[in-house]
Design a protein around this motif. Structure first.
Motif, PDB file in Angstrom:
ATOM      1  N   GLY A 167       0.786  -1.229   0.000  1.00 40.94           N
ATOM      2  CA  GLY A 167       0.000   0.000   0.000  1.00 40.94           C
ATOM      3  C   GLY A 167       0.815   1.274   0.000  1.00 40.94           C
ATOM      4  N   ILE A 168       2.008   1.242  -0.596  1.00 45.33           N
ATOM      5  CA  ILE A 168       2.874   2.409  -0.620  1.00 45.33           C
ATOM      6  C   ILE A 168       2.916   2.982  -2.041  1.00 45.33           C
ATOM      7  N   LYS A 169       2.668   4.281  -2.162  1.00 46.15           N
ATOM      8  CA  LYS A 169       2.777   4.954  -3.452  1.00 46.15           C
ATOM      9  C   LYS A 169       4.257   5.183  -3.759  1.00 46.15           C
ATOM     10  N   ILE A 170       4.674   4.802  -4.965  1.00 45.44           N
ATOM     11  CA  ILE A 170       6.077   4.941  -5.360  1.00 45.44           C
ATOM     12  C   ILE A 170       6.178   5.835  -6.596  1.00 45.44           C
ATOM     13  N   TYR A 171       7.021   6.842  -6.508  1.00 47.05           N
ATOM     14  CA  TYR A 171       7.381   7.660  -7.663  1.00 47.05           C
ATOM     15  C   TYR A 171       8.839   7.355  -7.974  1.00 47.05           C
ATOM     16  N   SER A 172       9.084   6.742  -9.118  1.00 47.21           N
ATOM     17  CA  SER A 172      10.448   6.387  -9.495  1.00 47.21           C
ATOM     18  C   SER A 172      10.508   6.128 -10.992  1.00 47.21           C
ATOM     19  N   ASN A 173      11.682   5.741 -11.462  1.00 51.02           N
ATOM     20  CA  ASN A 173      11.869   5.455 -12.885  1.00 51.02           C
ATOM     21  C   ASN A 173      11.469   4.022 -13.204  1.00 51.02           C
ATOM     22  N   ASN A 174      10.683   3.868 -14.259  1.00 51.16           N
ATOM     23  CA  ASN A 174      10.326   2.526 -14.710  1.00 51.16           C
ATOM     24  C   ASN A 174      11.542   1.843 -15.339  1.00 51.16           C
ATOM     25  N   ALA A 175      11.606   0.527 -15.184  1.00 52.52           N
ATOM     26  CA  ALA A 175      12.688  -0.248 -15.797  1.00 52.52           C
ATOM     27  C   ALA A 175      12.213  -1.676 -15.999  1.00 52.52           C
ATOM     28  N   VAL A 176      12.853  -2.374 -16.928  1.00 49.88           N
ATOM     29  CA  VAL A 176      12.498  -3.763 -17.218  1.00 49.88           C
ATOM     30  C   VAL A 176      13.773  -4.605 -17.313  1.00 49.88           C
ATOM     31  N   TYR A 177      13.602  -5.898 -17.082  1.00 49.73           N
ATOM     32  CA  TYR A 177      14.729  -6.819 -17.277  1.00 49.73           C
ATOM     33  C   TYR A 177      14.752  -7.257 -18.738  1.00 49.73           C
ATOM     34  N   LYS A 178      15.908  -7.147 -19.375  1.00 50.70           N
ATOM     35  CA  LYS A 178      16.114  -7.694 -20.716  1.00 50.70           C
ATOM     36  C   LYS A 178      17.613  -7.734 -20.990  1.00 50.70           C
ATOM     37  N   ASN A 179      17.996  -8.612 -21.891  1.00 50.53           N
ATOM     38  CA  ASN A 179      19.405  -8.733 -22.299  1.00 50.53           C
ATOM     39  C   ASN A 179      20.347  -8.837 -21.102  1.00 50.53           C
ATOM     40  N   ARG A 180      19.911  -9.588 -20.079  1.00 48.90           N
ATOM     41  CA  ARG A 180      20.721  -9.890 -18.895  1.00 48.90           C
ATOM     42  C   ARG A 180      21.074  -8.641 -18.062  1.00 48.90           C
ATOM     43  N   GLY A 181      20.171  -7.677 -18.108  1.00 45.08           N
ATOM     44  CA  GLY A 181      20.376  -6.480 -17.297  1.00 45.08           C
ATOM     45  C   GLY A 181      19.059  -5.769 -17.037  1.00 45.08           C
ATOM     46  N   ILE A 182      19.114  -4.679 -16.297  1.00 44.97           N
ATOM     47  CA  ILE A 182      17.943  -3.861 -16.009  1.00 44.97           C
ATOM     48  C   ILE A 182      18.029  -2.609 -16.877  1.00 44.97           C
ATOM     49  N   HIS A 183      16.991  -2.397 -17.682  1.00 43.95           N
ATOM     50  CA  HIS A 183      16.997  -1.298 -18.643  1.00 43.95           C
ATOM     51  C   HIS A 183      15.913  -0.287 -18.297  1.00 43.95           C
ATOM     52  N   TYR A 184      16.305   0.981 -18.197  1.00 46.38           N
ATOM     53  CA  TYR A 184      15.335   2.029 -17.924  1.00 46.38           C
ATOM     54  C   TYR A 184      14.345   2.169 -19.076  1.00 46.38           C
ATOM     55  N   ASP A 185      13.098   2.442 -18.722  1.00 45.17           N
ATOM     56  CA  ASP A 185      12.042   2.705 -19.696  1.00 45.17           C
ATOM     57  C   ASP A 185      11.413   4.043 -19.317  1.00 45.17           C
ATOM     58  N   ILE A 186      12.068   5.119 -19.723  1.00 42.76           N
ATOM     59  CA  ILE A 186      11.689   6.462 -19.273  1.00 42.76           C
ATOM     60  C   ILE A 186      10.993   7.227 -20.391  1.00 42.76           C
ATOM     61  N   ASP A 187       9.902   7.852 -20.030  1.00 43.57           N
ATOM     62  CA  ASP A 187       9.103   8.611 -20.985  1.00 43.57           C
ATOM     63  C   ASP A 187       9.416  10.114 -20.844  1.00 43.57           C
ATOM     64  N   PRO A 188      10.060  10.712 -21.833  1.00 44.11           N
ATOM     65  CA  PRO A 188      10.409  12.142 -21.769  1.00 44.11           C
ATOM     66  C   PRO A 188       9.194  13.065 -21.705  1.00 44.11           C
ATOM     67  N   THR A 189       8.006  12.529 -22.044  1.00 43.18           N
ATOM     68  CA  THR A 189       6.797  13.362 -21.996  1.00 43.18           C
ATOM     69  C   THR A 189       6.114  13.283 -20.630  1.00 43.18           C
ATOM     70  N   ASN A 190       6.626  12.463 -19.720  1.00 42.33           N
ATOM     71  CA  ASN A 190       6.044  12.353 -18.386  1.00 42.33           C
ATOM     72  C   ASN A 190       6.138  13.689 -17.652  1.00 42.33           C
ATOM     73  N   GLU A 191       5.126  14.027 -16.873  1.00 39.65           N
ATOM     74  CA  GLU A 191       5.098  15.326 -16.184  1.00 39.65           C
ATOM     75  C   GLU A 191       6.240  15.502 -15.183  1.00 39.65           C
ATOM     76  N   PHE A 192       6.840  14.393 -14.749  1.00 38.49           N
ATOM     77  CA  PHE A 192       7.917  14.477 -13.759  1.00 38.49           C
ATOM     78  C   PHE A 192       9.298  14.203 -14.362  1.00 38.49           C
TER      79      PHE A 192
END
Length: 215
Positions: free
Chosen positions: A113-138
């Motif tokens: 039940g905790i609200k989190i504001y942070s950068n989205n990321a996904v696992y691929k190619n044996r690492g963690i890759h950021y998935d950041i949207d430049p149009t996001n308000e933050f």
């Protein structure tokens, strides 16, 4: 308008160690330390440094999961969150790291039940890759997420704001809050700029201060 919110950084504030440092020590050794030095010398942006570290882990997802849950978090965090919510407040995590490992750690420690504001990321190619949207308000070019923009939004929703952090990305955001609790480098930053704050080592200390002040 809601009563109050306690905003906390994650790496080095909730967790006892930055996840990126754990990765460097285990997987990247000398090259990781070289990139760390470049970042501290401001040759590369924060998000560039973290992207390099996380994408170059070179491990399967199961191993990365084990690495994440091996991180220790503040043992009094759960009690602290219960106290805040018991007073009618909210507890929010605000991190320039990634929801990828924050979500895993909170689930591992059964913190819900905790609200989190942070950068989205996904696992691929044996690492963690950021998935950041430049149009996001933050969006922030330097950090991925602009903590100050998030806190400005929260100020529209809450009467009173408290902040806990440990480094420069927390500085401007924390200035918008009524009380500031600092660990690590953020203590020196506040002292340098003569900003009122509480220097702490744990959420137990913060809890004691809040209780002492009748909050």
């Amino acid at each position: 308008m809601n009563k109050f919110v306690f905003i906390s950084d994650f790496d080095g504030t909730i967790s006892n160690k930055d996840f990126y440092m754990h990765v460097i020590e285990k997987y990247l050794k000398e090259e990781g330390e070289r990139q760390y030095a470049r970042w501290r010398n401001e040759e590369i942006l924060d998000i560039e440094f973290l992207s390099y570290v996380f994408t170059n882990i070179d491990a399967d997802e199961e191993q990365i999961y084990k690495d994440i849950i091996s991180l220790e978090i503040d043992p009094d965090l759960e009690e602290f969150i219960k106290y805040i919510k018991g007073l009618g407040g909210e507890f929010v995590i605000l991190s320039a790291g990634s929801t990828y490992y924050i979500d895993i750690l909170l689930e591992h420690w059964s913190i819900e039940g905790i609200k989190i504001y942070s950068n989205n990321a996904v696992y691929k190619n044996r690492g963690i890759h950021y998935d950041i949207d430049p149009t996001n308000e933050f969006y922030s070019e330097r950090y991925g997420i602009d903590k100050k923009k998030v806190v400005e939004k929260l100020k529209e929703e809450y009467e009173t704001l408290y902040y806990a952090g440990d480094s420069m990305p927390d500085f401007e955001a924390s200035l918008l809050c009524e009380k500031r609790f600092a660990k690590g480098r953020l203590i020196d930053i506040y002292k340098e700029k003569n900003i009122e704050h509480y220097a702490v080592e744990s959420f137990k200390e913060i809890l004691d201060i809040l209780k002492k002040e009748g909050i």
